[in-house]
Design an enzyme around this catalytic site. Structure first.
Site, PDB file in Angstrom:
ATOM      1  CE  LYS A  67      -4.470   7.502  -3.066  1.00  0.00           C
ATOM      2  NZ  LYS A  67      -5.050   7.958  -4.483  1.00  0.00           N
TER       3      LYS A  67
ATOM      4  CD  GLU B 154      -2.832  -5.268 -12.888  1.00  0.00           C
ATOM      5  OE1 GLU B 154      -2.272  -4.735 -13.838  1.00  0.00           O
ATOM      6  OE2 GLU B 154      -4.011  -5.363 -12.622  1.00  0.00           O
TER       7      GLU B 154
ATOM      8  CB  CYS C 204      -4.828  -3.920 -15.980  1.00  0.00           C
ATOM      9  SG  CYS C 204      -5.867  -4.802 -14.824  1.00  0.00           S
TER      10      CYS C 204
ATOM     11  CD  GLU D 144      -2.170  -0.031 -19.909  1.00  0.00           C
ATOM     12  OE1 GLU D 144      -1.853   0.965 -19.148  1.00  0.00           O
ATOM     13  OE2 GLU D 144      -2.376  -0.969 -19.748  1.00  0.00           O
TER      14      GLU D 144
HETATM   15  P1  NAI Z   1      -1.911   6.070 -11.466  1.00  0.00           P
HETATM   16  O1  NAI Z   1      -0.886   5.013 -11.364  1.00  0.00           O
HETATM   17  O2  NAI Z   1      -1.084   7.449 -11.058  1.00  0.00           O
HETATM   18  O3  NAI Z   1      -2.846   5.765 -10.298  1.00  0.00           O
HETATM   19  C1  NAI Z   1      -3.152   4.764  -9.641  1.00  0.00           C
HETATM   20  C2  NAI Z   1      -3.240   5.003  -8.156  1.00  0.00           C
HETATM   21  O4  NAI Z   1      -1.774   5.354  -7.688  1.00  0.00           O
HETATM   22  C3  NAI Z   1      -4.234   5.880  -7.852  1.00  0.00           C
HETATM   23  O5  NAI Z   1      -4.642   5.569  -6.513  1.00  0.00           O
HETATM   24  C4  NAI Z   1      -3.167   7.299  -7.358  1.00  0.00           C
HETATM   25  O6  NAI Z   1      -3.752   8.034  -6.586  1.00  0.00           O
HETATM   26  C5  NAI Z   1      -2.120   6.639  -6.819  1.00  0.00           C
HETATM   27  N1  NAI Z   1      -0.862   7.402  -7.063  1.00  0.00           N
HETATM   28  C6  NAI Z   1      -0.578   8.204  -7.982  1.00  0.00           C
HETATM   29  N2  NAI Z   1       0.472   8.863  -7.660  1.00  0.00           N
HETATM   30  C7  NAI Z   1       1.323   8.325  -6.842  1.00  0.00           C
HETATM   31  C8  NAI Z   1       2.346   8.509  -6.022  1.00  0.00           C
HETATM   32  N3  NAI Z   1       3.474   9.296  -6.447  1.00  0.00           N
HETATM   33  N4  NAI Z   1       2.595   7.633  -4.872  1.00  0.00           N
HETATM   34  C9  NAI Z   1       1.703   6.921  -4.426  1.00  0.00           C
HETATM   35  N5  NAI Z   1       0.484   6.659  -5.185  1.00  0.00           N
HETATM   36  C10 NAI Z   1       0.204   7.480  -6.369  1.00  0.00           C
HETATM   37  O7  NAI Z   1      -2.667   5.972 -12.639  1.00  0.00           O
HETATM   38  P2  NAI Z   1      -3.370   7.172 -13.549  1.00  0.00           P
HETATM   39  O8  NAI Z   1      -2.545   8.309 -13.259  1.00  0.00           O
HETATM   40  O9  NAI Z   1      -4.857   7.275 -13.000  1.00  0.00           O
HETATM   41  O10 NAI Z   1      -3.593   6.634 -14.965  1.00  0.00           O
HETATM   42  C11 NAI Z   1      -2.488   6.826 -15.546  1.00  0.00           C
HETATM   43  C12 NAI Z   1      -2.286   5.577 -16.858  1.00  0.00           C
HETATM   44  O11 NAI Z   1      -1.882   4.330 -15.956  1.00  0.00           O
HETATM   45  C13 NAI Z   1      -3.557   5.277 -17.377  1.00  0.00           C
HETATM   46  O12 NAI Z   1      -3.657   5.723 -18.598  1.00  0.00           O
HETATM   47  C14 NAI Z   1      -3.342   3.689 -17.710  1.00  0.00           C
HETATM   48  O13 NAI Z   1      -2.430   3.389 -18.728  1.00  0.00           O
HETATM   49  C15 NAI Z   1      -2.261   3.274 -16.271  1.00  0.00           C
HETATM   50  N6  NAI Z   1      -3.455   2.567 -15.363  1.00  0.00           N
HETATM   51  C16 NAI Z   1      -3.319   1.233 -15.451  1.00  0.00           C
HETATM   52  C17 NAI Z   1      -4.300   0.606 -14.600  1.00  0.00           C
HETATM   53  C18 NAI Z   1      -4.296  -0.906 -14.306  1.00  0.00           C
HETATM   54  O14 NAI Z   1      -5.324  -1.402 -14.102  1.00  0.00           O
HETATM   55  N7  NAI Z   1      -3.069  -1.640 -14.613  1.00  0.00           N
HETATM   56  C19 NAI Z   1      -5.218   1.434 -13.950  1.00  0.00           C
HETATM   57  C20 NAI Z   1      -5.166   2.768 -14.024  1.00  0.00           C
HETATM   58  C21 NAI Z   1      -4.239   3.331 -14.742  1.00  0.00           C
END
Ligand code: NAI
Ligand code: MG
Length: 487
Positions: free
Chosen positions: A181, A256, A290, A389
């Protein structure tokens, strides 16, 4: 009407080797962060599509051509996919750049890294050796690595192609069938690579891709009882939901979850070498990395000099559209822009000085999510800018008096992903390398995002489990012990 991406995958899911529309018939707009305009559409998958994808993966693993391949044959397919990605590198880089807003050269670097993951794991597929175990007289005992079965992968938007490569490359090399996904905010490169995977002959059902929203397709996949392992990269909040879902199904997961990674600059450091690396570690991908180096801890005796030199460089930085290939592009979407603005407001309210700001390019397209890079300091150690972050191009400077304080500050956040230590003192390098709470420590260097071969992952709020290198491969297998009583 949005201009369509000419591809088989537009608005569709990859399930069982075919591109199919989502059961709901719904799509999501794809927005270019450089101008905020819709330029394509992706499927808005849901529970029914996840159901079909998990079933297709199970079939491929247990009964299909994929499950019958020898390890070296799996490896060859991944090498073929790697070559196909390189053959289409320019096209994929342009797509990645437009979809995420990252400068084109970063898009190119990401596609090369994605190809490297398939090359690395393709080469590793037939090198997962088990052990023989001395046991009782009359017995032969051995342990074997076997794939989990159906692995689920939920990835973010910041490095779609790279994170796809590191997660799917390892899982397929180990012999799993995957359901992915990707992020709703950026996944066109991943869909295009899905097409290439079919072209190079990856057996049907080995790789299934269901684009969609996190709360819909993501939650349905994470909680599906038919998956055997879960791999996630994203926010700590969603990471908690993922681990909870994994716990309900009694399966393992890797998380991660980002960081607040420090670079430590001692007075004896080679500043010529260090400062460009410090700047790049926060500017790369507009800080949406990240492993972004979002804190720089500076020994007091060089604090003024270092912040002065960093400020001079920050003032030269220019943010602009992806295709102008400047120092940084826009942020991914409005909510990330608001997040960064929120942290900058917190800095102002807390009386944290802005040491320097970069600028926005002339003639920006209206509607893009631009923010100029910001250098802040001194940031008090208990301020949110020193602990949380931001996920944007914001670098916090903190002075320290001695090695003990530097170590305490380095470890003073709930995160622990990467750290960099800049000093010529070899004993100090090793003391800090062992003392810093992080999954990776670089000495006189810093590797935001790099290093396909280097195990990568966090402690604490940065998550657990390892990706990249052989450690990443071992997450996608489990050990079976076989004991033979032959008298
Ligand atoms: P997110 O963690 O919500 O999204 C990442 C993935 O998880 C996306 O594919 C999203 O569709 C999926 N997702 C979201 N809610 C879900 C759920 N309830 N169940 C299963 N999958 C789900 O991150 P978002 O909202 O895009 O970004 C928010 C913050 O997260 C950013 O500001 C940053 O601080 C952090 N982040 C960290 C990343 C990293 O590389 N470690 C990458 C992206 C975001
Ligand atoms: Mg979210």
């Amino acid at each position: 009407m949005p201009e369509a991406i000419s591809s088989a995958s537009g608005g569709k899911c990859l399930i069982g080797g075919r591109w199919v529309p989502p059961a709901s018939g719904r799509t999501l707009p794809v927005i270019c962060p450089s101008d905020g305009r819709v330029f394509a559409e992706i499927a808005s998958g849901g529970a029914a599509d996840i159901e079909a994808a998990v079933a297709a993966a199970r079939e491929a693993f247990e009964k299909g051509a994929w499950g019958r391949l020898a390890a070296f044959e799996r490896g060859r397919l991944l090498l073929r996919l790697s070559a196909a990605i390189l053959e289409h590198a320019e096209e994929l880089a342009a797509l990645e750049s437009r979809d995420t807003g990252k400068p084109l050269r970063q898009g190119r670097a990401d596609i090369r890294a994605c190809a490297r993951y398939f090359e690395y794991y393709g080469g590793a597929a037939d090198k997962l050796h088990g052990d023989t175990i001395p046991f009782l007289q009359g017995y032969t005992a051995a342990s074997f690595w076997e794939p989990h079965g159906v692995t689920a992968h939920i990835i973010p938007w910041n490095y779609p192609a790279q994170i796809f490569g590191r997660s799917i490359g390892a899982a397929l090399a180990a012999g799993n069938a995957c359901v992915l996904k990707p992020a709703e905010d950026a996944c066109l490169s991943v869909l295009r690579i899905g097409e290439l995977a079919l072209e190079i002959g990856l057996p049907e059902g080995a790789l299934n891709i269901v684009p969609g929203l996190g709360e819909e397709a993501g939650a349905a996949l994470a909680g599906h009882p038919g998956i055997d392992f879960l791999s996630f990269t994203g926010s700590p909040e969603t990471g908690t939901a993922i681990q909870t879902a994994a716990a309900r199904n009694h399966i393992g997961c890797t998380l991660e979850l980002g960081g607040k990674s420090p670079q430590l600059l001692f007075a004896d450091a080679d500043l010529e070498a260090a400062l460009p690396v410090v700047v790049n570690a926060i500017v790369q991908n507009a800080g949406q990395t990240c492993s972004a180096g979002s804190r720089v801890l500076i020994e007091k005796g060089i604090y003024e000099e270092v912040t002065g030199r960093l400020a001079a460089r920050f003032r030269e930085l220019v943010a602009g559209p992806h295709d102008r290939d400047l120092d940084l592009g826009p942020l991914i979407n409005r909510s990330q822009l608001e997040r960064v603005q929120h942290y900058l407001a917190l800095a102002r309210e807390g009386g944290v000085s802005v040491l320097a700001e970069g600028r926005l390019a002339e003639d920006l397209p209206p509607g893009g999510y631009y923010v100029a890079p910001v250098l802040l300091g001194p940031v008090p150690p208990d301020h949110p800018l020193a602990r949380e972050e931001v996920f944007g191009p914001v670098l916090a400077c903190l002075p320290f008096a001695d090695e003990a304080e530097a170590l305490a500050l380095a470890n003073a956040t709930p995160y622990g992903l990467v750290a960099g230590v800049w000093t010529r003192d070899g004993a100090r390098q090793l003391r800090l390398a062992h003392g810093i709470r992080a999954g990776q420590v670089f000495l006189n260097g810093y590797g935001a995002g790099g290093g396909i071969e280097l195990p990568f992952g966090g402690v604490g709020r940065s998550g657990h489990g390892r990706e990249k290198g052989f450690a990443g491969l071992y997450e996608f297998v489990r050990l079976k012990t076989i004991v033979w009583n032959h008298g």
